[in-house]
Design an enzyme around this catalytic site. Sequence first.
Site, PDB file in Angstrom:
ATOM      1  N   TYR A 129      55.975  55.253 -33.852  1.00  0.00           N
ATOM      2  CA  TYR A 129      56.201  55.535 -32.428  1.00  0.00           C
ATOM      3  C   TYR A 129      55.764  56.975 -32.179  1.00  0.00           C
ATOM      4  CZ  TYR A 129      59.249  56.086 -28.217  1.00  0.00           C
ATOM      5  OH  TYR A 129      59.768  56.317 -26.975  1.00  0.00           O
ATOM      6  N   VAL A 131      55.476  59.756 -29.628  1.00  0.00           N
ATOM      7  CA  VAL A 131      55.754  60.417 -28.350  1.00  0.00           C
ATOM      8  C   VAL A 131      55.817  61.931 -28.540  1.00  0.00           C
ATOM      9  CG1 VAL A 131      57.539  60.757 -26.569  1.00  0.00           C
ATOM     10  CG2 VAL A 131      56.871  58.452 -27.217  1.00  0.00           C
ATOM     11  N   GLY A 135      54.656  70.878 -29.274  1.00  0.00           N
ATOM     12  CA  GLY A 135      55.314  71.691 -28.246  1.00  0.00           C
ATOM     13  C   GLY A 135      56.167  70.885 -27.290  1.00  0.00           C
ATOM     14  N   TRP A 162      55.966  65.063 -36.052  1.00  0.00           N
ATOM     15  CA  TRP A 162      57.218  64.475 -36.566  1.00  0.00           C
ATOM     16  C   TRP A 162      57.200  62.961 -36.431  1.00  0.00           C
ATOM     17  CZ3 TRP A 162      59.062  68.209 -39.184  1.00  0.00           C
ATOM     18  CH2 TRP A 162      59.103  69.511 -38.678  1.00  0.00           C
ATOM     19  N   GLN A 286      98.402  66.238 -47.577  1.00  0.00           N
ATOM     20  CA  GLN A 286      97.985  65.843 -46.221  1.00  0.00           C
ATOM     21  C   GLN A 286      96.741  66.597 -45.765  1.00  0.00           C
ATOM     22  OE1 GLN A 286     101.526  66.287 -43.822  1.00  0.00           O
ATOM     23  NE2 GLN A 286     102.246  64.238 -44.353  1.00  0.00           N
ATOM     24  N   GLU A 370      65.367  61.176 -32.256  1.00  0.00           N
ATOM     25  CA  GLU A 370      65.745  60.160 -31.253  1.00  0.00           C
ATOM     26  C   GLU A 370      66.542  60.788 -30.092  1.00  0.00           C
ATOM     27  OE1 GLU A 370      64.372  57.313 -31.988  1.00  0.00           O
ATOM     28  OE2 GLU A 370      65.331  55.873 -30.654  1.00  0.00           O
ATOM     29  N   THR A 372      68.088  64.905 -29.263  1.00  0.00           N
ATOM     30  CA  THR A 372      69.132  65.739 -29.875  1.00  0.00           C
ATOM     31  C   THR A 372      70.499  65.443 -29.241  1.00  0.00           C
ATOM     32  OG1 THR A 372      68.886  67.493 -28.236  1.00  0.00           O
ATOM     33  CG2 THR A 372      67.479  67.651 -30.210  1.00  0.00           C
ATOM     34  N   SER A 373      71.541  65.943 -29.892  1.00  0.00           N
ATOM     35  CA  SER A 373      72.895  65.750 -29.324  1.00  0.00           C
ATOM     36  C   SER A 373      72.999  66.450 -27.975  1.00  0.00           C
ATOM     37  CB  SER A 373      73.947  66.280 -30.299  1.00  0.00           C
ATOM     38  OG  SER A 373      74.000  65.448 -31.432  1.00  0.00           O
ATOM     39  N   GLN A 374      72.251  67.546 -27.803  1.00  0.00           N
ATOM     40  CA  GLN A 374      72.262  68.254 -26.519  1.00  0.00           C
ATOM     41  C   GLN A 374      71.554  67.413 -25.448  1.00  0.00           C
ATOM     42  OE1 GLN A 374      71.536  69.697 -29.556  1.00  0.00           O
ATOM     43  NE2 GLN A 374      73.576  70.613 -29.619  1.00  0.00           N
TER      44      GLN A 374
HETATM   45  C1  LIG Z   1      65.374  54.270 -36.795  1.00  0.00           C
HETATM   46  C2  LIG Z   1      64.253  54.869 -36.111  1.00  0.00           C
HETATM   47  C3  LIG Z   1      63.783  56.138 -36.703  1.00  0.00           C
HETATM   48  C4  LIG Z   1      63.844  57.206 -35.751  1.00  0.00           C
HETATM   49  C5  LIG Z   1      62.760  58.191 -35.937  1.00  0.00           C
HETATM   50  C6  LIG Z   1      62.885  59.291 -34.928  1.00  0.00           C
HETATM   51  C7  LIG Z   1      62.117  58.958 -33.677  1.00  0.00           C
HETATM   52  C8  LIG Z   1      62.204  60.011 -32.648  1.00  0.00           C
HETATM   53  O1  LIG Z   1      62.842  61.012 -32.809  1.00  0.00           O
HETATM   54  S1  LIG Z   1      61.370  59.676 -31.263  1.00  0.00           S
HETATM   55  C9  LIG Z   1      61.474  61.137 -30.272  1.00  0.00           C
HETATM   56  C10 LIG Z   1      62.823  61.432 -29.697  1.00  0.00           C
HETATM   57  N1  LIG Z   1      62.676  62.142 -28.461  1.00  0.00           N
HETATM   58  C11 LIG Z   1      63.521  62.012 -27.463  1.00  0.00           C
HETATM   59  O2  LIG Z   1      64.514  61.314 -27.562  1.00  0.00           O
HETATM   60  C12 LIG Z   1      63.157  62.735 -26.213  1.00  0.00           C
HETATM   61  C13 LIG Z   1      64.330  63.257 -25.455  1.00  0.00           C
HETATM   62  N2  LIG Z   1      63.958  63.511 -24.053  1.00  0.00           N
HETATM   63  C14 LIG Z   1      64.051  62.554 -23.128  1.00  0.00           C
HETATM   64  O3  LIG Z   1      64.489  61.436 -23.402  1.00  0.00           O
HETATM   65  C15 LIG Z   1      63.564  62.876 -21.717  1.00  0.00           C
HETATM   66  O4  LIG Z   1      62.605  63.913 -21.761  1.00  0.00           O
HETATM   67  C16 LIG Z   1      64.724  63.272 -20.781  1.00  0.00           C
HETATM   68  C17 LIG Z   1      65.763  62.161 -20.739  1.00  0.00           C
HETATM   69  C18 LIG Z   1      65.382  64.540 -21.212  1.00  0.00           C
HETATM   70  C19 LIG Z   1      64.167  63.281 -19.356  1.00  0.00           C
HETATM   71  O5  LIG Z   1      63.774  64.523 -18.944  1.00  0.00           O
HETATM   72  P1  LIG Z   1      63.088  64.904 -17.520  1.00  0.00           P
HETATM   73  O6  LIG Z   1      61.711  65.340 -17.784  1.00  0.00           O
HETATM   74  O7  LIG Z   1      64.015  65.863 -16.846  1.00  0.00           O
HETATM   75  O8  LIG Z   1      62.984  63.562 -16.686  1.00  0.00           O
HETATM   76  P2  LIG Z   1      64.015  62.878 -15.671  1.00  0.00           P
HETATM   77  O9  LIG Z   1      63.913  63.542 -14.335  1.00  0.00           O
HETATM   78  O10 LIG Z   1      65.384  62.763 -16.257  1.00  0.00           O
HETATM   79  O11 LIG Z   1      63.409  61.439 -15.597  1.00  0.00           O
HETATM   80  C20 LIG Z   1      62.277  61.137 -14.823  1.00  0.00           C
HETATM   81  C21 LIG Z   1      62.531  59.817 -14.142  1.00  0.00           C
HETATM   82  O12 LIG Z   1      62.689  58.810 -15.145  1.00  0.00           O
HETATM   83  C22 LIG Z   1      63.911  58.116 -14.929  1.00  0.00           C
HETATM   84  N3  LIG Z   1      64.479  57.765 -16.220  1.00  0.00           N
HETATM   85  C23 LIG Z   1      64.708  58.595 -17.281  1.00  0.00           C
HETATM   86  N4  LIG Z   1      65.251  57.888 -18.282  1.00  0.00           N
HETATM   87  C24 LIG Z   1      65.372  56.615 -17.844  1.00  0.00           C
HETATM   88  C25 LIG Z   1      65.877  55.427 -18.439  1.00  0.00           C
HETATM   89  N5  LIG Z   1      66.391  55.426 -19.673  1.00  0.00           N
HETATM   90  N6  LIG Z   1      65.843  54.283 -17.721  1.00  0.00           N
HETATM   91  C26 LIG Z   1      65.325  54.272 -16.453  1.00  0.00           C
HETATM   92  N7  LIG Z   1      64.842  55.382 -15.840  1.00  0.00           N
HETATM   93  C27 LIG Z   1      64.870  56.526 -16.544  1.00  0.00           C
HETATM   94  C28 LIG Z   1      64.798  59.127 -14.197  1.00  0.00           C
HETATM   95  O13 LIG Z   1      65.822  58.479 -13.482  1.00  0.00           O
HETATM   96  C29 LIG Z   1      63.796  59.812 -13.298  1.00  0.00           C
HETATM   97  O14 LIG Z   1      63.541  58.975 -12.196  1.00  0.00           O
HETATM   98  P3  LIG Z   1      63.380  59.585 -10.696  1.00  0.00           P
HETATM   99  O15 LIG Z   1      62.190  60.492 -10.732  1.00  0.00           O
HETATM  100  O16 LIG Z   1      63.214  58.384  -9.847  1.00  0.00           O
HETATM  101  O17 LIG Z   1      64.649  60.358 -10.426  1.00  0.00           O
END
Ligand SMILES: CCCCCCCC(=O)SCCNC(=O)CCNC(=O)[C@H](O)C(C)(C)COP(=O)(O)OP(=O)(O)OC[C@H]1O[C@@H](n2cnc3c(N)ncnc32)[C@H](O)[C@@H]1OP(=O)(O)O
Length: 388
Positions: A129, A131, A135, A162, A286, A370, A372-374
Amino acid sequence: MLSFGLTEEQKMYQTTAHDFAAKVMRPVEAHHDRTGEYPWEVIRKAYELGLMNTMVPAEYGGLGLPALDATIVAEELAWGCSGISTAMEANQLASGPVIMYGTEEQKQKYLGMLTGPVDADGNPHMAAYGVTEPGAGSDVAGMLTTATKDGDHYVLNGQKMWITNAAKATWYFVVCYTDKTARYKGMSGFLVDADTPGITVGKKEDNMGQRASDTRAITFDNVRVPAENLLGGKEGVGWMQAMHAFDKSRPLVASGAVGLARAAFEYARDYSMERQAFGKPIAKNQAVSFMVSDMAMNIEAARLLVQKAAYIHDQGQRNTKAAAFAKAFAADMAQKVATDAVQVYGGYGFSKEYPVEKLYRDSKIYQIYEGTSQIQRLIMSREIYSGV
Ligand SMILES: CCCCCCCC(=O)SCCNC(=O)CCNC(=O)[C@H](O)C(C)(C)COP(=O)(O)OP(=O)(O)OC[C@H]1O[C@@H](n2cnc3c(N)ncnc32)[C@H](O)[C@@H]1OP(=O)(O)O
């Protein structure tokens, strides 16, 4: 009706996954942690048993498990070794957008690859995956990778970072901008064959924990992807494909944190009954037994959040807030439980000869990958305040 019991089928998946974790994963986890060698031999056996790609629908060769059942399996696998289980479960993250948004042809081809015949080396096909970028981790919309239409192809340029399974995957789900001016509405998702000319995979990252998992950068230099690989055949929906994939996969990742924490709890409980101090087992104090009680209580709470988040998803409802609750709580809980398990072991917990040292290192990434906690708390706060 509200039920906390597992169905006979769920118990069967749980037992199968647990036996596999105990007999196949546990004996080799230290080796893969030490060497960072990719756990192909475990993955091959898991594939043969049907423990890979559990959420791929039956018509494309998977078990078609609901998210709730998949979390039950994922908890057991992470109990076995979260580094190995991350390598295995990364397929579920990559296949999520295809299951939800792929055209029939895309599903047949790309999901079919994961469940279909093994490759020339006898290994099942893997997926990744893509994404995150160097940066842009938390800020997905800050990504720079672009796809430019050129006849019946798109040309991809940029870098992902990553990426779990980067060097082992046969195909990637990649999100990039097809229209930079439209912010998140200008993003599109692509299915990219890993052997396409112009793709360079970086060195394996020498990570603190989950070292069996293969994490690397992927660089796209004028990579030509057929237009038919635009996920769902539509531009501008890559953001939602990525976000909905997170809603589906965060409960699964959170269940991995629960599995790791359960392993740490079991080690700490057993050790506290064996280790003597001041003439009695340390569990009789305890200060120790309450620490172990807190572990058990928080594991239970995390699992309930995980199962609720998965359940809501399985009902076809939006589970964004519940998935963020589950992911943040389970990740923070796992880190605390692993830290306390080291504490119960005392000096031995600090030694690589005892299992809790690895669990401590492995646990940290749950608070980072996936989302962060923040970021989970940011997601919660937006969900809580929206429409109030
Ligand atoms: C087991 C598997 C192994 C795992 C390996 C590890 C894999 C990974 O780590 S993958 C990478 C992980 N990365 C992440 O999780 C990224 C975290 N960041 C995010 O999710 C986003 O950038 C986040 C939520 C902070 C959004 O930020 P931001 O740029 O402010 O956008 P935001 O304004 O909230 O959203 C834009 C629009 O999308 C919509 N939207 C956002 N999320 C959703 C959702 N889940 N469902 C529906 N709509 C959504 C919002 O409502 C908004 O809509 P509108 O413009 O109509 O108001």
